[in-house]
Scaffold this motif. Structure first.
Motif, PDB file in Angstrom:
ATOM      1  N   ALA A 172      24.923  26.573  15.874  1.00 27.85           N
ATOM      2  CA  ALA A 172      25.977  27.564  15.658  1.00 27.85           C
ATOM      3  C   ALA A 172      27.001  27.095  14.621  1.00 27.85           C
ATOM      4  O   ALA A 172      27.650  27.919  13.978  1.00 27.85           O
ATOM      5  N   LEU A 173      27.124  25.799  14.432  1.00 33.47           N
ATOM      6  CA  LEU A 173      28.070  25.246  13.460  1.00 33.47           C
ATOM      7  C   LEU A 173      27.454  25.039  12.079  1.00 33.47           C
ATOM      8  O   LEU A 173      28.149  24.659  11.140  1.00 33.47           O
ATOM      9  N   MET A 174      26.152  25.296  11.962  1.00 39.03           N
ATOM     10  CA  MET A 174      25.440  25.067  10.709  1.00 39.03           C
ATOM     11  C   MET A 174      25.434  26.335   9.852  1.00 39.03           C
ATOM     12  O   MET A 174      25.727  27.419  10.344  1.00 39.03           O
ATOM     13  N   PRO A 175      25.101  26.200   8.571  1.00 35.39           N
ATOM     14  CA  PRO A 175      25.082  27.362   7.671  1.00 35.39           C
ATOM     15  C   PRO A 175      24.125  28.455   8.142  1.00 35.39           C
ATOM     16  O   PRO A 175      23.199  28.208   8.925  1.00 35.39           O
ATOM     17  N   GLY A 176      24.335  29.652   7.616  1.00 36.18           N
ATOM     18  CA  GLY A 176      23.560  30.821   8.018  1.00 36.18           C
ATOM     19  C   GLY A 176      22.070  30.690   7.819  1.00 36.18           C
ATOM     20  O   GLY A 176      21.286  31.180   8.626  1.00 36.18           O
ATOM     21  N   ASP A 177      21.634  30.003   6.745  1.00 39.78           N
ATOM     22  CA  ASP A 177      20.196  29.861   6.530  1.00 39.78           C
ATOM     23  C   ASP A 177      19.554  28.997   7.611  1.00 39.78           C
ATOM     24  O   ASP A 177      18.422  29.245   8.031  1.00 39.78           O
ATOM     25  N   GLU A 204      19.007  24.769  24.862  1.00 34.68           N
ATOM     26  CA  GLU A 204      20.405  24.975  25.259  1.00 34.68           C
ATOM     27  C   GLU A 204      21.325  23.930  24.635  1.00 34.68           C
ATOM     28  O   GLU A 204      22.447  24.241  24.242  1.00 34.68           O
ATOM     29  N   ALA A 205      20.861  22.693  24.542  1.00 37.70           N
ATOM     30  CA  ALA A 205      21.679  21.622  23.967  1.00 37.70           C
ATOM     31  C   ALA A 205      21.785  21.754  22.447  1.00 37.70           C
ATOM     32  O   ALA A 205      22.814  21.403  21.857  1.00 37.70           O
ATOM     33  N   ALA A 206      20.736  22.268  21.803  1.00 37.37           N
ATOM     34  CA  ALA A 206      20.731  22.396  20.344  1.00 37.37           C
ATOM     35  C   ALA A 206      21.576  23.570  19.865  1.00 37.37           C
ATOM     36  O   ALA A 206      22.154  23.521  18.769  1.00 37.37           O
ATOM     37  N   GLN A 207      21.648  24.627  20.658  1.00 34.13           N
ATOM     38  CA  GLN A 207      22.317  25.860  20.241  1.00 34.13           C
ATOM     39  C   GLN A 207      23.744  25.647  19.728  1.00 34.13           C
ATOM     40  O   GLN A 207      24.100  26.173  18.670  1.00 34.13           O
ATOM     41  N   GLU A 246      21.829  13.463  17.854  1.00 27.51           N
ATOM     42  CA  GLU A 246      20.758  12.472  17.954  1.00 27.51           C
ATOM     43  C   GLU A 246      20.109  12.514  19.335  1.00 27.51           C
ATOM     44  O   GLU A 246      18.897  12.338  19.464  1.00 27.51           O
ATOM     45  N   VAL A 247      20.899  12.750  20.361  1.00 29.38           N
ATOM     46  CA  VAL A 247      20.363  12.866  21.720  1.00 29.38           C
ATOM     47  C   VAL A 247      19.451  14.092  21.815  1.00 29.38           C
ATOM     48  O   VAL A 247      18.361  14.030  22.397  1.00 29.38           O
ATOM     49  N   VAL A 248      19.875  15.208  21.222  1.00 31.18           N
ATOM     50  CA  VAL A 248      19.048  16.421  21.231  1.00 31.18           C
ATOM     51  C   VAL A 248      17.729  16.160  20.519  1.00 31.18           C
ATOM     52  O   VAL A 248      16.662  16.560  21.002  1.00 31.18           O
TER      53      VAL A 248
END
Length: 89
Positions: free
Chosen positions: A42-47, A35-38, A5-7
């Motif tokens: 990375a933890l989200m699905p491939g799509d 940088e904060a979103a990455q 939510e902060v991002v």
């Protein structure tokens, strides 16, 4: 407020800076947002990760072209949608 939510809020704030013509400040803020979103992406699905890569390319192109309004739209709408969609999965 969660880290994601902060991002999202930071991305919206960055978009506002671009719309106000404060492109140098907004550019620095955008680096922090990416940088904060990455780690979240990375933890989200491939799509979602693929869409992230495409979105970064579009944002970079707008930054190079100094198309601040389009870049602001990507930050405020496309990036937020991508992050919230990825979170729901």
């Amino acid at each position: 407020m969660s880290g994601l939510e902060v991002v999202i809020e930071d991305a919206r704030g960055c978009a506002r800076l671009f719309r106000l013509g404060r492109d140098v400040e907004a550019g620095l803020a955008m680096v922090a947002v990416v940088e904060a979103a990455q780690p979240f992406v990375a933890l989200m699905p491939g799509d979602v990760q693929s869409a992230w890569g495409g979105l970064l390319g579009l944002m970079f192109n707008d930054q190079q072209a100094q198309n601040w309004l389009s870049l602001a739209d990507y930050l405020e709408f496309e990036l937020v949608e991508l992050l919230t969609a990825g979170q729901a999965v």
